[in-house]
Design an enzyme around this catalytic site. Structure first.
Site, PDB file in Angstrom:
ATOM      1  CB  CYS A  63      -0.978  -0.051   1.173  1.00  0.00           C
ATOM      2  SG  CYS A  63      -2.351   1.082   0.980  1.00  0.00           S
ATOM      3  CG  HIS A  99      -3.322  -3.624   3.462  1.00  0.00           C
ATOM      4  ND1 HIS A  99      -2.335  -3.001   4.186  1.00  0.00           N
ATOM      5  CD2 HIS A  99      -3.971  -2.644   2.802  1.00  0.00           C
ATOM      6  CE1 HIS A  99      -2.384  -1.691   3.974  1.00  0.00           C
ATOM      7  NE2 HIS A  99      -3.372  -1.448   3.144  1.00  0.00           N
ATOM      8  CD  GLU A 124      -0.681  -5.649   6.034  1.00  0.00           C
ATOM      9  OE1 GLU A 124      -0.499  -6.205   4.931  1.00  0.00           O
ATOM     10  OE2 GLU A 124      -0.953  -4.446   6.145  1.00  0.00           O
TER      11      GLU A 124
END
Lengths: 229, 79
Positions: free
Chosen positions: A86, A203, A205
């Site tokens: 990002c 994302h 994660e």
């Protein structure tokens, strides 16, 4: 094996990355302050999401001039694995480690939602654990994810299979309806020429544990771990 | 000396902000507006004696930070 997570003023996904690596994947991780000038001991450097420097001037622009970025560029040139997520992707383009630019979303809105993402190239150190053209569910959260590059650069990226991820339908078709931000050719993530630097808007994660609604991002970390093992 | 830097989006690069502003102007009955492009204007106070030398330095600032030449053009004026 140790992961380093760079912390810029305004980073806000640094702890999410740390949590995923340390507690989900049980690997060593540490924070790297943006004023640090050494990456000694780290095997993979992550530039996390967030709003470094309040997105002043352009997203990622001021962070790309941080002292640590000289080291990150040197680390990447030597073949070290660098993952920008990002805002991290935006910083990598501003630093010249990846081509193109991330512009304001075509709908002008900040978009925060789970989207289907197709793995176009599963032979990078960041994607080997995915199947070719596998579609995974990974959330996006950005206002500036509209990937742009000139026609020549796009051709170069396509010809050398450097588009790692593309927004697509759940069935794997990269249609305009499933392009959330207007990115050229639905591009969601690209690698550098050598394949050791990946920038991606989604994302991973945030999609590494079933509790978070998806495990579609696990492959990114599992791939890096396998590449470093 | 004072330098003015104008940063504008390159031709052909989509400017959704400009489009939104144009839409608002049309809503306000400014029908003659054909297009709006939004850019940035920066003023720099510079310590330097040679305009030529500083112009080259400001050009470098634009190339390296003030503008993103993938999507933007820049223009410099020195007073």
């Amino acid at each position: 094996m140790k992961f380093g997570i760079v912390v810029f003023p305004g980073s806000n996904c640094d702890h999410d990355c740390y949590h995923a690596i340390k507690h989900v994947f049980k690997k060593d991780a540490g924070y790297i302050w943006h004023k640090d000038t050494s990456l000694k001991g780290y095997d993979c450097v992550i530039l996390p999401g967030g709003f470094s420097y309040g997105d002043y001037l352009r997203t990622g622009a001021i962070a790309s001039a941080s002292p640590v970025m000289n080291e990150v560029v040197g680390f990447a040139k030597k073949g070290g694995l660098v993952l920008g997520i990002c805002n991290g992707f935006q910083i990598l383009t501003e630093a010249g480690l990846l081509p193109g630019a991330l512009m304001r979303n075509r709908g002008l809105k900040f978009i925060c939602k789970h989207v289907p993402v197709r793995v176009d190239n599963n032979s990078t150190p960041f994607t080997v654990k995915y199947g070719k053209n596998e579609v995974v569910d990974i959330p996006i959260a950005h206002a500036d994810g509209n990937y742009f590059a000139d026609a020549e650069t796009i051709k170069r990226l396509e010809d050398s299979e450097r588009v790692a991820f593309r927004y697509s339908t759940p069935e794997g078709e990269a249609t305009d309806d499933y392009n959330p931000n207007g990115a050229l050719l639905n591009i969601a993530g690209i690698t550098n020429e050598k394949g050791n630097v990946l920038g991606m808007m989604p994302h991973p994660e945030r999609a590494s544990e079933p509790e978070l609604g998806s495990i579609g991002g696990r492959g990114v970390f599992e791939s890096i771990i396998s590449a470093l093992s | 000396m004072k330098a003015k830097v104008y940063v504008t989006l390159k031709k052909g690069v989509l400017d959704p902000q400009g489009k939104a502003v144009m839409g608002a102007l049309k809503t306000m009955s400014f029908d003659e507006v054909r297009d709006v492009r939004i850019g940035k204007f920066m003023e720099l106070e510079i310590d330097g004696a040679s305009i030529e030398k500083e112009e080259a330095r400001i050009r470098e600032m634009c190339e390296r930070l003030l503008a993103n030449t993938v999507i933007e053009n820049y223009r410099i004026e020195i007073e």
